[in-house]
Write a protein that holds these residues in place. Structure first.
Motif, PDB file in Angstrom:
ATOM      1  N   LEU A 114      54.395  37.198  19.720  1.00 48.53           N
ATOM      2  CA  LEU A 114      55.158  36.820  20.905  1.00 48.53           C
ATOM      3  C   LEU A 114      55.405  38.021  21.813  1.00 48.53           C
ATOM      4  N   VAL A 115      55.838  39.138  21.234  1.00 51.30           N
ATOM      5  CA  VAL A 115      56.089  40.351  22.020  1.00 51.30           C
ATOM      6  C   VAL A 115      54.789  40.828  22.676  1.00 51.30           C
ATOM      7  N   SER A 116      53.704  40.833  21.920  1.00 47.45           N
ATOM      8  CA  SER A 116      52.413  41.260  22.460  1.00 47.45           C
ATOM      9  C   SER A 116      51.965  40.357  23.607  1.00 47.45           C
ATOM     10  N   CYS A 117      52.161  39.068  23.444  1.00 53.62           N
ATOM     11  CA  CYS A 117      51.757  38.132  24.489  1.00 53.62           C
ATOM     12  C   CYS A 117      52.605  38.286  25.745  1.00 53.62           C
ATOM     13  N   VAL A 118      53.882  38.575  25.581  1.00 54.60           N
ATOM     14  CA  VAL A 118      54.740  38.811  26.749  1.00 54.60           C
ATOM     15  C   VAL A 118      54.254  40.057  27.493  1.00 54.60           C
ATOM     16  N   ILE A 119      53.994  41.123  26.767  1.00 47.69           N
ATOM     17  CA  ILE A 119      53.500  42.354  27.391  1.00 47.69           C
ATOM     18  C   ILE A 119      52.140  42.108  28.050  1.00 47.69           C
ATOM     19  N   PHE A 120      51.255  41.423  27.337  1.00 47.21           N
ATOM     20  CA  PHE A 120      49.933  41.094  27.881  1.00 47.21           C
ATOM     21  C   PHE A 120      50.071  40.297  29.178  1.00 47.21           C
ATOM     22  N   THR A 121      50.978  39.332  29.198  1.00 48.25           N
ATOM     23  CA  THR A 121      51.161  38.496  30.378  1.00 48.25           C
ATOM     24  C   THR A 121      51.702  39.314  31.548  1.00 48.25           C
ATOM     25  N   ILE A 122      52.613  40.223  31.278  1.00 44.98           N
ATOM     26  CA  ILE A 122      53.146  41.082  32.348  1.00 44.98           C
ATOM     27  C   ILE A 122      52.030  41.938  32.941  1.00 44.98           C
ATOM     28  N   VAL A 123      51.231  42.546  32.079  1.00 43.87           N
ATOM     29  CA  VAL A 123      50.119  43.376  32.550  1.00 43.87           C
ATOM     30  C   VAL A 123      49.113  42.528  33.323  1.00 43.87           C
ATOM     31  N   THR A 124      48.792  41.364  32.787  1.00 43.52           N
ATOM     32  CA  THR A 124      47.849  40.459  33.459  1.00 43.52           C
ATOM     33  C   THR A 124      48.387  40.061  34.828  1.00 43.52           C
ATOM     34  N   PHE A 125      49.682  39.754  34.892  1.00 47.32           N
ATOM     35  CA  PHE A 125      50.276  39.375  36.165  1.00 47.32           C
ATOM     36  C   PHE A 125      50.194  40.510  37.174  1.00 47.32           C
ATOM     37  N   LEU A 126      50.534  41.721  36.737  1.00 50.15           N
ATOM     38  CA  LEU A 126      50.495  42.861  37.664  1.00 50.15           C
ATOM     39  C   LEU A 126      49.082  43.102  38.195  1.00 50.15           C
ATOM     40  N   LEU A 127      48.091  43.048  37.311  1.00 48.24           N
ATOM     41  CA  LEU A 127      46.700  43.216  37.740  1.00 48.24           C
ATOM     42  C   LEU A 127      46.276  42.076  38.679  1.00 48.24           C
ATOM     43  N   PHE A 128      46.683  40.866  38.347  1.00 52.11           N
ATOM     44  CA  PHE A 128      46.367  39.704  39.184  1.00 52.11           C
ATOM     45  C   PHE A 128      47.018  39.850  40.563  1.00 52.11           C
ATOM     46  N   ALA A 129      48.258  40.303  40.598  1.00 49.84           N
ATOM     47  CA  ALA A 129      48.964  40.494  41.869  1.00 49.84           C
ATOM     48  C   ALA A 129      48.244  41.525  42.736  1.00 49.84           C
ATOM     49  N   LEU A 130      47.764  42.590  42.113  1.00 50.81           N
ATOM     50  CA  LEU A 130      47.000  43.595  42.872  1.00 50.81           C
ATOM     51  C   LEU A 130      45.695  43.004  43.409  1.00 50.81           C
ATOM     52  N   LEU A 131      45.052  42.176  42.613  1.00 51.91           N
ATOM     53  CA  LEU A 131      43.792  41.556  43.023  1.00 51.91           C
ATOM     54  C   LEU A 131      43.992  40.613  44.211  1.00 51.91           C
ATOM     55  N   VAL A 132      44.946  39.710  44.096  1.00 56.70           N
ATOM     56  CA  VAL A 132      45.118  38.712  45.159  1.00 56.70           C
ATOM     57  C   VAL A 132      45.754  39.304  46.419  1.00 56.70           C
ATOM     58  N   LYS A 133      46.398  40.452  46.278  1.00 59.22           N
ATOM     59  CA  LYS A 133      46.968  41.133  47.455  1.00 59.22           C
ATOM     60  C   LYS A 133      45.852  41.482  48.448  1.00 59.22           C
ATOM     61  N   GLN A 134      44.670  41.761  47.918  1.00 60.79           N
ATOM     62  CA  GLN A 134      43.523  42.071  48.774  1.00 60.79           C
ATOM     63  C   GLN A 134      43.115  40.873  49.629  1.00 60.79           C
ATOM     64  N   PHE A 135      43.541  39.687  49.262  1.00 62.54           N
ATOM     65  CA  PHE A 135      43.232  38.469  50.002  1.00 62.54           C
ATOM     66  C   PHE A 135      44.440  37.967  50.800  1.00 62.54           C
ATOM     67  N   GLY A 136      45.451  38.829  50.924  1.00 70.73           N
ATOM     68  CA  GLY A 136      46.624  38.485  51.728  1.00 70.73           C
ATOM     69  C   GLY A 136      47.680  37.664  51.015  1.00 70.73           C
ATOM     70  N   ILE A 137      47.614  37.600  49.690  1.00 77.49           N
ATOM     71  CA  ILE A 137      48.599  36.844  48.915  1.00 77.49           C
ATOM     72  C   ILE A 137      49.512  37.858  48.239  1.00 77.49           C
ATOM     73  N   ASP A 138      50.759  37.908  48.687  1.00 75.98           N
ATOM     74  CA  ASP A 138      51.716  38.905  48.212  1.00 75.98           C
ATOM     75  C   ASP A 138      52.637  38.284  47.164  1.00 75.98           C
ATOM     76  N   LEU A 139      52.420  38.629  45.890  1.00 75.89           N
ATOM     77  CA  LEU A 139      53.210  38.046  44.795  1.00 75.89           C
ATOM     78  C   LEU A 139      54.353  38.941  44.323  1.00 75.89           C
ATOM     79  N   ILE A 140      54.330  40.183  44.721  1.00 78.49           N
ATOM     80  CA  ILE A 140      55.390  41.100  44.274  1.00 78.49           C
ATOM     81  C   ILE A 140      56.195  41.549  45.472  1.00 78.49           C
TER      82      ILE A 140
END
Length: 116
Positions: A90-116
């Motif tokens: 559970l702890v690993s999956c929470v950390i994994f999800t946070i990292v995945t979200f941050l990377l995803f947010a950086l990716l979609v920011k390039q397309f004008g979608i601001d998630l953070i």
């Protein structure tokens, strides 16, 4: 105050119903949990509370983008659970999800979608 208590009871009731179904059937519990019940309830609460349509629409829009990076966790969790146990998985999956979200947010920011 009664309205807030009503909202808490309805919303908590959804979680209880999902967990009770999950105890009886893995598939049915998973299906019900996968339904956007919390989002639908939130959209209803926002509408009942006379929030502007733009606010309600934005909630649905951002929910879509926030759900996407959480999906890989649902594949990682059953893979790690027998190997690492519940708490570490559970702890690993929470950390994994946070990292995945941050990377995803950086990716979609390039397309004008601001998630953070």
């Amino acid at each position: 105050m009664q309205y807030i208590i009503f909202k808490y009871l309805i919303t908590a009731g959804v979680v209880v119903v999902v967990s009770e179904f999950a105890k009886r059937s893995d598939k049915l519990g998973g299906l019900i949990a996968a339904l956007p019940l919390v989002t639908v309830l939130t959209l209803i609460w926002l509408y009942v509370e006379h929030q502007p349509a733009s606010k309600i629409a934005n909630h649905a829009y951002y929910t879509f983008w926030y759900v996407l990076p959480t999906l890989p966790m649902f594949l990682l969790f059953p893979y790690l659970l027998p190997k690492w146990g519940f708490v570490l998985t559970l702890v690993s999956c929470v950390i994994f999800t946070i990292v995945t979200f941050l990377l995803f947010a950086l990716l979609v920011k390039q397309f004008g979608i601001d998630l953070i």
